[in-house]
Design an enzyme around this catalytic site. Structure first.
Site, PDB file in Angstrom:
ATOM      1  N   GLY A 160       0.837  -1.083  -0.038  1.00  0.00           N
ATOM      2  CA  GLY A 160       0.040   0.075  -0.112  1.00  0.00           C
ATOM      3  C   GLY A 160       0.967   1.239   0.144  1.00  0.00           C
ATOM      4  O   GLY A 160       1.998   1.313  -0.625  1.00  0.00           O
ATOM      5  N   ARG A 167       3.722  -3.036  12.325  1.00  0.00           N
ATOM      6  CA  ARG A 167       3.113  -3.283  13.431  1.00  0.00           C
ATOM      7  C   ARG A 167       3.938  -4.492  14.324  1.00  0.00           C
ATOM      8  O   ARG A 167       4.408  -5.274  13.756  1.00  0.00           O
ATOM      9  CB  ARG A 167       1.667  -3.729  13.567  1.00  0.00           C
ATOM     10  CG  ARG A 167       0.911  -2.510  13.108  1.00  0.00           C
ATOM     11  CD  ARG A 167       0.797  -1.454  14.291  1.00  0.00           C
ATOM     12  NE  ARG A 167      -0.082  -0.218  14.037  1.00  0.00           N
ATOM     13  CZ  ARG A 167       0.227   0.968  13.364  1.00  0.00           C
ATOM     14  NH1 ARG A 167       1.394   1.103  12.990  1.00  0.00           N
ATOM     15  NH2 ARG A 167      -0.530   2.055  13.133  1.00  0.00           N
ATOM     16  N   GLU A 204       6.956  -3.955  32.305  1.00  0.00           N
ATOM     17  CA  GLU A 204       6.551  -5.030  33.731  1.00  0.00           C
ATOM     18  C   GLU A 204       6.841  -6.356  33.057  1.00  0.00           C
ATOM     19  O   GLU A 204       6.508  -6.914  31.890  1.00  0.00           O
ATOM     20  CB  GLU A 204       5.256  -4.866  34.230  1.00  0.00           C
ATOM     21  CG  GLU A 204       4.691  -3.481  34.633  1.00  0.00           C
ATOM     22  CD  GLU A 204       4.420  -2.743  33.482  1.00  0.00           C
ATOM     23  OE1 GLU A 204       4.183  -3.179  32.396  1.00  0.00           O
ATOM     24  OE2 GLU A 204       4.307  -1.251  33.718  1.00  0.00           O
ATOM     25  N   HIS A 252       9.062   3.367  17.517  1.00  0.00           N
ATOM     26  CA  HIS A 252       7.962   3.615  16.562  1.00  0.00           C
ATOM     27  C   HIS A 252       8.153   5.109  16.125  1.00  0.00           C
ATOM     28  O   HIS A 252       7.092   5.769  16.162  1.00  0.00           O
ATOM     29  CB  HIS A 252       6.553   3.205  17.417  1.00  0.00           C
ATOM     30  CG  HIS A 252       5.484   3.130  16.745  1.00  0.00           C
ATOM     31  ND1 HIS A 252       4.530   2.024  16.751  1.00  0.00           N
ATOM     32  CD2 HIS A 252       4.952   3.652  15.579  1.00  0.00           C
ATOM     33  CE1 HIS A 252       3.513   1.936  15.948  1.00  0.00           C
ATOM     34  NE2 HIS A 252       3.893   2.761  14.990  1.00  0.00           N
TER      35      HIS A 252
END
Length: 314
Positions: free
Chosen positions: A148, A227, A266, A286
């Site tokens: 895309g 992602r 964590e 990111h």
């Protein structure tokens, strides 16, 4: 029309909407629960990623006609339910595709030429030349998963390097003069580089796993600016340890929070610690689509789409 902005963006977004006649309200600090109590007052809202727009939220948004997401992905929105309610959804991949294309290229050049490793060695007083001999992009087969806006921007930049660029996409007919669309079979057979340019969906979560990686015929370089949850990190680490993946450039991580603002610190798993310590991995937080220029373009794209869709109703 009344529009609520819940994330800070470039002022051009606010100004364009105001100049067109939209009534703008800003709330950058209230919790999701607090905003739910007043969202029924608004015809539209603009978000980045501060909190998920789920069914509960949408049920409270009884007058909502559109949601603009200043970014590319829509995974933080229950898109199916929003569609059922007739809510228009706008995103802005056109706004940060150039930034992502350049970042992916920078990562690929870095890992193929050992920039991170060599830089640290020189700072530590070592001058290793033969050990840091790199590899050229020219003549390599670079396989893009997803073609895309982001994939096309990366392919355009690779064209000047003389790479053989191929892509796999679930849509037919997306190839162009910069990239030849092909099958996954050819990707597995020929890829020297694998780069992800796919949204986060049920089909793409965990896509890059042990079985997937094992199908590649050659060791390859891996770049992910899409992602983090598309990659099973423990399987990526195993492939790095075995040499099946030569090196990786990762702008996104499986352990990011949904807002993309931080990591889940964590109980950080061993595989994440390996990525942090590995010399063959470059990490960025990111920021592939996060340039000064893209901040302006993202705001412009969303404003223009909202105005085109609803400006005539004012």
């Amino acid at each position: 029309m009344k529009v609520l902005l819940i994330d800070k963006n470039h002022d051009i977004l606010n100004n364009k909407l105001k100049d067109t006649g939209f009534e703008i309200s800003e709330d950058y600090t209230s919790t999701k629960d607090e905003i739910e109590t007043k969202i029924h007052e608004f015809d539209g809202m603009v978000i980045r990623s501060r909190f998920p727009i789920d069914k509960q939220f949408l049920d409270k948004a009884t007058n909502l006609k559109f949601i603009g997401r200043v970014g590319a992905g829509l995974e933080n929105i229950d898109t199916e339910y929003a569609d059922s309610l007739g809510i228009e959804l706008y995103n802005a991949p056109e706004g940060n595709r150039d930034a992502v294309g350049e970042h992916a290229l920078g990562m690929l050049l870095s890992i193929m030429n050992r920039f991170g490793i060599a830089d640290q060695e020189v700072r530590d007083g070592f001058w290793y030349r033969e050990e840091n001999r790199g590899e050229e992009i020219k003549g390599r087969t670079v396989a893009l998963i997803g073609y895309g806006n982001m994939g096309k921007a990366f392919a355009l930049r690779l064209k000047g390097f003389g790479a053989n660029v191929i892509c796999y996409d679930i849509k037919d007919g997306v190839g162009d003069e910069n990239c030849r669309q092909t099958t996954m079979g050819e990707v597995f057979e020929k890829a020297d580089v694998l780069s992800l340019h796919i949204p986060q969906t049920e089909d793409t979560i965990g896509l890059i796993n042990k079985d997937y990686i094992s199908k590649f015929k050659k060791p390859f370089y891996f770049v992910n600016t899409a992602r983090g949850k598309s990659v099973v990190t423990v399987d990526l680490v195993d492939a790095l340890k075995s040499g099946k993946i030569k090196a990786a450039g990762l702008d996104v991580l499986e352990f990011e929070k949904a807002s993309f603002e931080n990591l889940h610190k964590e109980n950080m798993p061993d595989e994440m610690q390996y990525l942090i310590e590995s010399k063959n991995v470059i990490l960025t937080p990111h920021i592939a689509g996060w340039t000064h220029e893209s901040k302006v373009k993202l705001a412009e794209v969303i404003a223009d789409k909202i105005i085109a869709g609803f400006g005539y109703k004012i």
